[in-house]
Design a protein around this motif. Structure first.
Motif, PDB file in Angstrom:
ATOM      1  N   ARG A   1     -12.087  -5.958   1.121  1.00 38.34           N
ATOM      2  CA  ARG A   1     -10.990  -5.024   0.850  1.00 38.34           C
ATOM      3  C   ARG A   1     -11.322  -4.178  -0.377  1.00 38.34           C
ATOM      4  NH1 ARG A   1      -5.796  -5.539   3.045  1.00 38.34           N
ATOM      5  NH2 ARG A   1      -4.786  -5.243   1.030  1.00 38.34           N
TER       6      ARG A   1
ATOM      7  N   ASP B   1       0.212   4.460  -2.327  1.00 35.35           N
ATOM      8  CA  ASP B   1      -0.077   5.775  -1.768  1.00 35.35           C
ATOM      9  C   ASP B   1       0.953   6.818  -2.217  1.00 35.35           C
ATOM     10  OD1 ASP B   1      -2.365   4.814  -0.583  1.00 35.35           O
ATOM     11  OD2 ASP B   1      -1.431   4.410   1.355  1.00 35.35           O
TER      12      ASP B   1
ATOM     13  N   ASP C   1      -9.246 -16.126  -1.147  1.00 34.54           N
ATOM     14  CA  ASP C   1      -9.382 -15.360   0.093  1.00 34.54           C
ATOM     15  C   ASP C   1     -10.572 -14.415  -0.058  1.00 34.54           C
ATOM     16  OD1 ASP C   1      -9.231 -13.764   2.293  1.00 34.54           O
ATOM     17  OD2 ASP C   1      -7.184 -13.079   1.972  1.00 34.54           O
TER      18      ASP C   1
ATOM     19  N   ARG D   1     -10.844 -10.442   0.472  1.00 39.01           N
ATOM     20  CA  ARG D   1     -10.509  -9.488  -0.596  1.00 39.01           C
ATOM     21  C   ARG D   1     -11.733  -8.737  -1.091  1.00 39.01           C
ATOM     22  NH1 ARG D   1      -6.640 -13.997  -3.424  1.00 39.01           N
ATOM     23  NH2 ARG D   1      -4.872 -13.704  -2.001  1.00 39.01           N
TER      24      ARG D   1
ATOM     25  N   ARG E   1       0.306 -12.873  -6.291  1.00 34.39           N
ATOM     26  CA  ARG E   1      -0.585 -13.331  -5.216  1.00 34.39           C
ATOM     27  C   ARG E   1      -1.295 -12.158  -4.546  1.00 34.39           C
ATOM     28  NH1 ARG E   1       1.207 -11.884  -0.108  1.00 34.39           N
ATOM     29  NH2 ARG E   1       3.383 -11.279  -0.098  1.00 34.39           N
ATOM     30  N   ARG E   2      -0.953 -10.938  -4.946  1.00 40.54           N
ATOM     31  CA  ARG E   2      -1.538  -9.754  -4.293  1.00 40.54           C
ATOM     32  C   ARG E   2      -2.937  -9.496  -4.816  1.00 40.54           C
ATOM     33  NH1 ARG E   2       2.332  -7.221  -1.131  1.00 40.54           N
ATOM     34  NH2 ARG E   2       4.244  -8.447  -1.265  1.00 40.54           N
TER      35      ARG E   2
ATOM     36  N   HIS F   1       1.997   5.076   5.597  1.00 43.27           N
ATOM     37  CA  HIS F   1       2.161   4.678   7.002  1.00 43.27           C
ATOM     38  C   HIS F   1       3.149   3.540   7.206  1.00 43.27           C
ATOM     39  CE1 HIS F   1      -1.959   3.895   5.489  1.00 43.27           C
ATOM     40  NE2 HIS F   1      -1.618   2.643   5.663  1.00 43.27           N
TER      41      HIS F   1
ATOM     42  N   ARG G   1     -13.612  -1.500   0.654  1.00 48.51           N
ATOM     43  CA  ARG G   1     -12.871  -0.602   1.539  1.00 48.51           C
ATOM     44  C   ARG G   1     -12.015   0.370   0.708  1.00 48.51           C
ATOM     45  NH1 ARG G   1      -7.030  -0.311   3.581  1.00 48.51           N
ATOM     46  NH2 ARG G   1      -6.941  -2.536   4.032  1.00 48.51           N
ATOM     47  N   PHE G   2     -11.297  -0.162  -0.281  1.00 50.37           N
ATOM     48  CA  PHE G   2     -10.457   0.719  -1.102  1.00 50.37           C
ATOM     49  C   PHE G   2     -11.320   1.655  -1.951  1.00 50.37           C
ATOM     50  CE2 PHE G   2      -7.162  -2.676  -0.416  1.00 50.37           C
ATOM     51  CZ  PHE G   2      -6.270  -1.879   0.277  1.00 50.37           C
TER      52      PHE G   2
ATOM     53  N   LYS H   1     -12.725   0.617   8.272  1.00 54.90           N
ATOM     54  CA  LYS H   1     -11.889   1.424   7.373  1.00 54.90           C
ATOM     55  C   LYS H   1     -12.737   1.983   6.236  1.00 54.90           C
ATOM     56  CE  LYS H   1      -7.295  -0.527   8.131  1.00 54.90           C
ATOM     57  NZ  LYS H   1      -6.142  -1.216   7.551  1.00 54.90           N
TER      58      LYS H   1
ATOM     59  N   GLY I   1       0.782  -1.228   0.000  1.00 55.61           N
ATOM     60  CA  GLY I   1       0.000   0.000   0.000  1.00 55.61           C
ATOM     61  C   GLY I   1       0.814   1.278   0.000  1.00 55.61           C
TER      62      GLY I   1
HETATM   63  P1  ATP Z   1      -3.270   0.068   4.064  1.00 58.89           P
HETATM   64  O1  ATP Z   1      -3.045   1.413   3.503  1.00 58.89           O
HETATM   65  O2  ATP Z   1      -4.584  -0.058   4.744  1.00 58.89           O
HETATM   66  O3  ATP Z   1      -2.142  -0.475   4.876  1.00 58.89           O
HETATM   67  P2  ATP Z   1      -2.423  -1.921   2.184  1.00 58.89           P
HETATM   68  O4  ATP Z   1      -2.720  -2.075   0.742  1.00 58.89           O
HETATM   69  O5  ATP Z   1      -1.016  -1.627   2.566  1.00 58.89           O
HETATM   70  O6  ATP Z   1      -3.422  -0.844   2.756  1.00 58.89           O
HETATM   71  P3  ATP Z   1      -2.154  -4.160   3.928  1.00 58.89           P
HETATM   72  O7  ATP Z   1      -3.212  -4.969   4.594  1.00 58.89           O
HETATM   73  O8  ATP Z   1      -1.209  -3.378   4.755  1.00 58.89           O
HETATM   74  O9  ATP Z   1      -2.910  -3.235   2.887  1.00 58.89           O
HETATM   75  O10 ATP Z   1      -1.365  -5.182   3.003  1.00 58.89           O
HETATM   76  C1  ATP Z   1      -0.165  -4.854   2.334  1.00 58.89           C
HETATM   77  C2  ATP Z   1      -0.158  -5.466   0.948  1.00 58.89           C
HETATM   78  O11 ATP Z   1      -0.272  -6.889   1.034  1.00 58.89           O
HETATM   79  C3  ATP Z   1      -1.326  -5.048   0.066  1.00 58.89           C
HETATM   80  O12 ATP Z   1      -1.058  -3.841  -0.592  1.00 58.89           O
HETATM   81  C4  ATP Z   1      -1.423  -6.213  -0.893  1.00 58.89           C
HETATM   82  O13 ATP Z   1      -0.434  -6.164  -1.876  1.00 58.89           O
HETATM   83  C5  ATP Z   1      -1.103  -7.395   0.010  1.00 58.89           C
HETATM   84  N1  ATP Z   1      -2.311  -7.958   0.636  1.00 58.89           N
HETATM   85  C6  ATP Z   1      -2.828  -7.665   1.847  1.00 58.89           C
HETATM   86  N2  ATP Z   1      -3.915  -8.382   2.122  1.00 58.89           N
HETATM   87  C7  ATP Z   1      -4.099  -9.176   1.050  1.00 58.89           C
HETATM   88  C8  ATP Z   1      -5.048 -10.176   0.713  1.00 58.89           C
HETATM   89  N3  ATP Z   1      -6.044 -10.492   1.551  1.00 58.89           N
HETATM   90  N4  ATP Z   1      -4.910 -10.792  -0.485  1.00 58.89           N
HETATM   91  C9  ATP Z   1      -3.907 -10.479  -1.328  1.00 58.89           C
HETATM   92  N5  ATP Z   1      -2.992  -9.562  -1.068  1.00 58.89           N
HETATM   93  C10 ATP Z   1      -3.071  -8.906   0.099  1.00 58.89           C
END
Ligand code: ATP
Ligand code: MG
Length: 402
Positions: A166, A37, A160, A163, A116-117, A45, A169-170, A207, A33
């Motif tokens: 998520r 960002d 999962d 997602r 996998r993301r 963060h 949320r996004f 969130k 993230g």
């Molecule tokens: P935030 O700003 O809320 O931290 P983020 O995108 O960084 O948002 P995180 O939960 O911190 O979300 O996760 C970091 C990264 O890990 C995500 O950007 C994504 O690439 C991967 N990720 C997190 N959760 C999942 C998931 N459930 N399935 C696949 N990838 C995930």
């Protein structure tokens, strides 16, 4: 090749960590993230680092490390007094339970890790030299404000189901549109959310509600019927849709979020506790939401207004005023009334039971509590000055009357 013009300070501070891993002959990137960002010019963060080095290799490269999640491939590296999580590139497979992989395999290829993301905008990697690696056209999706699953959305939500939450949320946090196929896949797989623990759904839901466009996220959640698989939201789409008509972006904290929800679901103060227990929120939150709802349910000029405000306490009065504002009611006066209360806490009463006993005015017993309560109510209602002499006179009078 896209290059970031200026790295945020958090990345600058961590660059040496990436360099050190590279010097040892491995790959290392910023991921997740914070890269998204940064590309959106938003503050970041958490700094997540992904590397081709295995955990044992990371521990060999750095003097100071902490094993924070070694089974998932995460080692915390301490650099300049700051901790950085370095996670080995990995693939996931299995997902028989729709929520966690049966197997995590460490790999040497960045691409496999990015695959996998969840969404294209979360699947960037950023090199220490400021180059952005964008395998899934996430940059184009960022530009067009689109949330798109990496690869086949059906498969990804089967792996999962969180997602799907998520995604909404996004949508709210970024004010992005969920791409059509991704949205359709959420709708078709919504029931899989039932496999996910309430605690994880709660995190995403809050969130979403506290994002910059909660109405958008909530609408996506309702059109895809994800709500049907959330505690207490089943068959409540109509009430929840009503919510989207209010300026939810004014919500400031989880207490306000849940007060707003409880209000829209027309929950009585008694129903709030079991409802929030299902959501597994903290006991503190339940207490505060109940108190805020008590205030909010008062009529204008309710005769118990001052007592209700006293019982709620300042933070909950502030929350009630804000939720009222979102609902289109002006209740700013509650805050003035609260601030002008002579006492904000029972301990501020100018007389104690102990003093009454010492002075021989009242004998210990149940009557004592009743008298003190009546005095407190009179002080709260400004019928009596909170001064010991005035209170003593009032006690004498009460006893004569009884
Ligand atoms: P935030 O700003 O809320 O931290 P983020 O995108 O960084 O948002 P995180 O939960 O911190 O979300 O996760 C970091 C990264 O890990 C995500 O950007 C994504 O690439 C991967 N990720 C997190 N959760 C999942 C998931 N459930 N399935 C696949 N990838 C995930
Ligand atoms: Mg993050």
């Amino acid at each position: 090749m896209v290059q970031i013009e200026k790295m945020p300070q958090e990345f600058e501070d961590a660059r040496a960590v990436l360099q050190k891993i590279e010097d040892a002959g491995f790959d290392a990137f910023f991921v997740g993230g914070s890269v998204r960002d940064t590309l959106l010019n938003k503050p970041i963060h958490d700094v997540d680092i992904a590397s081709s080095a295995y955990p044992a290799e990371i521990k060999h490269i750095f003097k100071k490390t902490v094993d924070t999640g070694i089974e998932h491939g995460t080692v915390m590296v301490i650099h300049d007094g700051e901790g950085y999580e370095v996670t080995t590139f990995r693939t996931e497979s299995g997902y028989q339970d729709f929520r966690r992989p049966d197997q995590v395999t460490f790999v040497r290829s960045l691409k496999e890790d990015l695959m996998r993301r969840d969404f294209t905008i979360n699947a960037f990697a950023l090199k220490e030299d400021r180059t952005v690696i964008d395998i899934f056209d996430g940059l184009s999706d960022l530009e067009h404000k689109i949330i798109r699953a990496v690869g086949d959305p059906h498969e990804r939500f089967h792996e999962d189901a969180l997602r799907m939450m998520r995604a909404v949320r996004f949508a709210s946090q970024l004010d992005f549109k969920i791409e059509a196929k991704t949205l359709k896949a959420i709708e078709e797989n919504n029931m899989l959310l039932g496999k996910i623990s309430v605690e994880r759904i709660l995190v995403e839901f809050e969130k979403m509600m506290l994002g910059s466009k909660p109405n958008r996220g909530l609408e996506d959640m309702l059109t895809t019927k994800l709500n049907e698989y959330c505690p207490g939201f089943k068959d409540r789409s109509k009430e929840l849709y009503q919510l989207t008509k209010y300026p939810l972006e004014l919500l400031e904290n989880p207490e306000q979020v849940w007060t707003m929800i409880a209000w829209s679901l027309k929950l009585t103060p008694q129903e709030v506790m079991p409802f929030l227990k299902q959501w597994k929120t903290s006991n503190d939150l339940i207490k505060n939401v109940s108190a805020t709802l008590q205030v909010l349910s008062m009529d204008k000029n309710d005769q118990n207004e001052r007592l209700a405000l006293f019982n709620a306490g300042e933070a909950n009065v502030v929350n009630a005023v804000r939720v009222a504002q979102i609902l289109g009611m002006n209740r700013e006066a509650w805050l003035d009334t609260y601030q002008n209360l002579q006492i904000k806490d029972t301990h501020e009463m100018a007389i104690t039971g102990k003093e009454l006993i010492q002075k021989g005015i009242i004998k210990p017993g149940p009557q004592m509590g009743q008298v003190l309560n009546r005095l407190k109510l009179m002080v709260i209602n400004d019928e009596l000055k909170n001064e010991s002499l005035a209170l003593l006179n009032a006690v004498n009078k009460l006893q004569k009357d009884d």
